[in-house]
Each structure stands twice: as C-alpha cells, then as structure tokens.
Design a protein around this motif. Structure first.
Motif, PDB file in Angstrom:
ATOM      1  N   ASN A   1      -2.402   7.469  -8.307  1.00  0.00           N
ATOM      2  CA  ASN A   1      -3.406   6.861  -9.162  1.00  0.00           C
ATOM      3  C   ASN A   1      -2.649   6.048 -10.209  1.00  0.00           C
ATOM      4  N   PRO A   2      -3.130   5.011 -10.869  1.00  0.00           N
ATOM      5  CA  PRO A   2      -4.486   4.465 -10.883  1.00  0.00           C
ATOM      6  C   PRO A   2      -4.752   3.366  -9.848  1.00  0.00           C
ATOM      7  N   SER A   3      -3.777   3.035  -8.973  1.00  0.00           N
ATOM      8  CA  SER A   3      -4.087   2.060  -7.925  1.00  0.00           C
ATOM      9  C   SER A   3      -3.353   2.484  -6.664  1.00  0.00           C
ATOM     10  N   PRO A   4      -3.722   1.929  -5.501  1.00  0.00           N
ATOM     11  CA  PRO A   4      -3.042   2.329  -4.274  1.00  0.00           C
ATOM     12  C   PRO A   4      -1.763   1.525  -4.032  1.00  0.00           C
TER      13      PRO A   4
ATOM     14  N   SER B   1      -7.781   4.839   0.405  1.00  0.00           N
ATOM     15  CA  SER B   1      -8.031   6.131  -0.261  1.00  0.00           C
ATOM     16  C   SER B   1      -6.791   7.014  -0.252  1.00  0.00           C
ATOM     17  N   GLU B   2      -6.095   7.051   0.889  1.00  0.00           N
ATOM     18  CA  GLU B   2      -4.888   7.893   0.968  1.00  0.00           C
ATOM     19  C   GLU B   2      -3.784   7.367   0.049  1.00  0.00           C
ATOM     20  N   SER B   3      -3.662   6.036  -0.018  1.00  0.00           N
ATOM     21  CA  SER B   3      -2.648   5.440  -0.903  1.00  0.00           C
ATOM     22  C   SER B   3      -2.983   5.740  -2.360  1.00  0.00           C
ATOM     23  N   LEU B   4      -4.274   5.702  -2.670  1.00  0.00           N
ATOM     24  CA  LEU B   4      -4.730   5.956  -4.039  1.00  0.00           C
ATOM     25  C   LEU B   4      -4.470   7.412  -4.427  1.00  0.00           C
ATOM     26  N   SER B   5      -4.637   8.310  -3.451  1.00  0.00           N
ATOM     27  CA  SER B   5      -4.432   9.725  -3.799  1.00  0.00           C
ATOM     28  C   SER B   5      -2.945  10.027  -4.012  1.00  0.00           C
TER      29      SER B   5
ATOM     30  N   MET C   1       0.873  -1.168   0.000  1.00  0.00           N
ATOM     31  CA  MET C   1       0.000   0.000   0.000  1.00  0.00           C
ATOM     32  C   MET C   1       0.917   1.226   0.000  1.00  0.00           C
ATOM     33  N   ALA C   2       0.691   2.170  -0.911  1.00  0.00           N
ATOM     34  CA  ALA C   2       1.608   3.303  -1.052  1.00  0.00           C
ATOM     35  C   ALA C   2       1.752   4.100   0.246  1.00  0.00           C
ATOM     36  N   ASN C   3       0.701   4.063   1.096  1.00  0.00           N
ATOM     37  CA  ASN C   3       0.767   4.823   2.349  1.00  0.00           C
ATOM     38  C   ASN C   3       0.788   3.881   3.554  1.00  0.00           C
ATOM     39  N   GLY C   4       1.109   2.612   3.297  1.00  0.00           N
ATOM     40  CA  GLY C   4       1.022   1.597   4.346  1.00  0.00           C
ATOM     41  C   GLY C   4       2.229   1.550   5.263  1.00  0.00           C
ATOM     42  N   GLU C   5       2.154   0.663   6.257  1.00  0.00           N
ATOM     43  CA  GLU C   5       3.201   0.556   7.285  1.00  0.00           C
ATOM     44  C   GLU C   5       4.571   0.229   6.689  1.00  0.00           C
ATOM     45  N   LEU C   6       4.596  -0.708   5.721  1.00  0.00           N
ATOM     46  CA  LEU C   6       5.888  -1.160   5.209  1.00  0.00           C
ATOM     47  C   LEU C   6       6.615  -0.030   4.491  1.00  0.00           C
ATOM     48  N   VAL C   7       5.873   0.782   3.746  1.00  0.00           N
ATOM     49  CA  VAL C   7       6.496   1.914   3.062  1.00  0.00           C
ATOM     50  C   VAL C   7       7.034   2.899   4.094  1.00  0.00           C
ATOM     51  N   LYS C   8       6.284   3.075   5.206  1.00  0.00           N
ATOM     52  CA  LYS C   8       6.773   3.976   6.265  1.00  0.00           C
ATOM     53  C   LYS C   8       8.071   3.449   6.884  1.00  0.00           C
TER      54      LYS C   8
END
Length: 432
Positions: free
Chosen positions: A219-222, A212-216, A81-88
């Motif tokens: 785009n086009p996927s999170p 939604s936050e990852s998608l923003s 997930m672009a805004n998920g824990e692993l990316v953090k």
C-alpha cells in the motif's frame, strides 16, 4: 579469426537487455552491440540535467535546478506492478541485487475535471467519492470475485465461461454503473481504450487480480519504481549477461546485417564481422523490418510542487480515461521526484503521454498539462509507434516493438514474453 556467437543483440534498451541477460543465463554465447555510448537506447535515463536541455535544444537549465548530476530523467517513464511479470523476472534472475525500489505513493484517476484516488481494496472502496453506496457494494463483490478467481479451478468461475463471456457482460453481472466500469477498466485493469469490453473477460479478471495483489504487497499503490530511475534496469541486466559471459560493445556503429538465403548470418560493425545464429534488435537498427502503427506524444515537465489533489505525493500515476475527454485512448501521467534520487531537492518530474489521434498532438495532452500547472519547464517529443513486419522465425531476426504510451510495464512484458517464445520456442516462466 572468425568470431561466432549464438545470439547478437543490437541496442541496449530494456527489452533487449532483459533478453540478452536471460539468454546468457541459459548458456548462450551473446554479443551485445549499441551505436550509443550509453545504455538504455530510446528508454535511457538522461543525466546530467544539462544533457536533457541539450537533447531537446532548450537553453538552460537555471542555477536554481541544483547540480546537474543529481538528475536522472527517464525518456520513457514506466512503473512496475509490484506483483507483475517484470518484477518476477527481476527476482528470478536475481537482478534485484543491483537495484533498489521505492513504492509509488498513489494511484489516481481523472473524473469530471478532478483527480480521485483509485480504490483497490474494500476499505478504499468504502471511502471513495467515485461511487455511491450501492455501487460500492457491487464493486466490492467484483474485487472479491477477481481475487478468488483461479483459472485452473472452474469452481471459482461462478457459472460463467471466462473465455466466452465478454467483459461488458461480466460488468453487467455485477450490475456495475458506467462510472465504476470506467475506472475499473482503465485505472485498475489498465486497458488504454474501450476495445476490451467486447473481448473475453479472462484478461480483465487477471488484470484486476494483479492490481489487487500488487496493492496488498505495497500500500498505498500497486506500483514500484527504481531509485535512480529506469536507467538502472538495462545496466542491471547487462551486468547479468556479462556475469554469464556476455560481451558488450558500446559506441559501435552497425554497418550491415549480413544475410544468406533470407537468414541472418553475421553483423558487420566497424569493419569487423561477427557471426551469429540469431539476432535480437530494437526497431532503429532495422527500419525496413517494421511498420508504423501510430504515434506517441510524451511531455516531460519539471515542477517545483507536488500535483494538486494527490495528497502531496512524491510520486504517483494519474490516468485520464478516454471517455472523460471524448478521445479513443487514455492519457497517462507519471510523477517521480527527488525522493527517488532522480531530481534535485524539492523538484518533481511529471511525464504526460498518450497515443496521438489528431494533427495537433500538443493540444491533445492539454488536459493532462493543466493538472500539473504551474510548470517550470517542458520537453516535448513525438515518436512513431512501430511493430515488426513478420514473425522473424524465417530470418531468425527478432525485433521488439517500440514503447507504447502507457506508463506501466505490463504491455512491454507481453512483448518480452512473446519474443522469448519465438526465439527459444519455450514459454518464459520467470514467476514459477
């Protein structure tokens, strides 16, 4: 000369490497041992292609598959997930220096035999053929509610206690139809079964917000995925660990875990004794300390075409919700391709996975395989899903659970956070 370490880590799977990197970075003296000659453990990326055929005892590959070393095939593919824990965690530890990511081109859900784009924004909701006009308005309200929700600010709760209200009641409040509930729960909140409906809705709100936050962000996927495959990740964290003084021994047998009074004292490897205060390991090193809770089937498929109805996406995730197939658990498909430097030109790697529910696992994934036809080559594996027996606190041995059938990292991150907490007593606050 006795060799003393704070922590010894057995296995170079992703979870083990992340914990080893975090421990080294926080000043612990870490030794990392793996019985395999490569990084990644059961979540390795296989290269060259010939190696995959050999592993699954399949003759080949054909000359048309290009050069073997152009391939990196994940045994357990997962998206971030672009805004998920692993990316953090990646950003926090600066492991992003060693990695390049690409956005996954689409997020899809299966309904009534067809693949549909998952709506994650107001615009997508308007254009979606998954719901009627009134449902679109209600779904939009739910998205807005989740995006504005802040656990620290009760004013955003809309007169509802997120720790007591069930997700079913939350969906009823927004008057969502069954179809909308299905793709919201399974393709946006990424629950893999129906159990979530009768649990407090806080977790589901958090997951919708994350989607939604990852998608923003992208785009086009999170979802995002590393160029050259997931095998880059354990190596990135191994580098981090080495940078902070961690030591690595690959291709080393583990003869014995030495205990004293129920507590770990040392690890014996190739006749040498390495002392430690704590031990982190993957389940394969301590089969007597884990219990089987299920099985997972994964089918790696090589295709020479994009998947139908995905707008010719070079990469995508497709979720087949369990209710669509009269099952208890969802089926997941992840697709990556030459666009990520993991296959030769024009070739796609699609992996279908699910939790096994019958004595015929291959028949269970058939609906997923049908979406991918024609398939050039299939590689089928069935693995036990195991979890640690006990809390590890007493023995100071911390075992990770095996990788589940989902094709995103959110559940794996929970495991990493949980292990980190049990080992250090502190919460992992990578994102703050």
């Amino acid at each position: 000369r006795m060799q003393e370490y704070d922590i010894i880590v057995l296995g170079t799977g992703l979870k083990e490497c992340i914990l080893s990197g975090l421990m080294s970075q926080s000043g612990k003296k870490v030794l990392h041992i793996d019985k395999n000659p490569y990084y990644g453990g059961e979540s390795a990326s296989i290269s060259p292609l010939e190696q995959l055929y050999k592993k699954f005892k399949v003759p080949g590959p054909a000359k048309t598959m290009g050069r073997g070393k152009e391939w990196n095939i994940d045994l357990i593919p997962k998206f971030f997930m672009a805004n998920g824990e692993l990316v953090k965690i990646l950003v926090h530890t600066e492991v992003t220096r060693y990695l390049d990511f690409k956005v996954v081109e689409g997020s899809y859900v299966y309904k009534a035999g067809k693949v549909h784009k998952v709506p994650g924004t107001e615009e997508e909701a308007q254009a979606s053929d998954l719901m009627g006009m009134f449902d679109k308005r209600r779904f939009k309200k739910l998205l807005l509610f989740a995006l504005n929700f802040d656990v620290r600010n009760p004013r955003t709760y809309q007169d509802m206690d997120p720790n007591k209200t069930t997700t079913r009641d939350l969906f009823c409040r927004f008057d969502l139809g069954l179809d909308v509930m299905e793709f919201t729960g399974h393709a946006i909140a990424l629950h893999s079964s129906e159990n979530y409906l009768d649990q407090p809705c806080l977790e589901t709100i958090r997951r919708i917000k994350l989607y939604s936050e990852s998608l923003s962000r992208h785009n086009p996927s999170p979802y995002i995925y590393p160029v050259y495959g997931l095998g880059e990740l354990p190596q990135g964290f191994a580098r981090l660990s080495a940078e902070y003084g961690g030591t690595f021994l690959l291709n080393r047998a583990v003869d014995e875990i030495v205990m004293d009074n129920g507590k770990v004292k040392a690890v014996k490897s190739d006749g040498k004794l390495f002392h430690c205060k704590q031990l982190i390991c993957d389940p394969s090193y301590v089969p007597n300390r884990v219990r089987k809770v299920g099985r997972v089937i994964r089918v790696i498929c090589l295709l020479n075409h994009p998947v139908k109805n995905t707008h010719d996406a070079n990469s995508c995730q497709i979720i087949l919700p369990q209710a669509q197939l009269n099952r208890k658990s969802d089926i997941y498909i992840s697709v990556v391709s030459y666009a990520h430097n993991v296959a030769s030109d024009g070739v796609y790697i699609a992996t279908v996975s699910t939790t096994v529910e019958t004595s015929n696992p291959e028949k269970e994934v058939q609906p997923g395989l049908e979406l991918l036809e024609p398939i050039m080559q299939k590689f089928v594996s069935v693995h036990n899903l195991v979890v640690p027996n006990e809390d590890g606190k007493r023995s100071q041995i911390f075992v990770s659970r095996s990788y589940d059938s989902t094709n995103h990292f959110e559940t794996e991150c929970e495991d990493i956070k949980d292990m980190y907490h049990r080992i250090t007593g502190a919460e992992l606050q990578a994102g703050d």
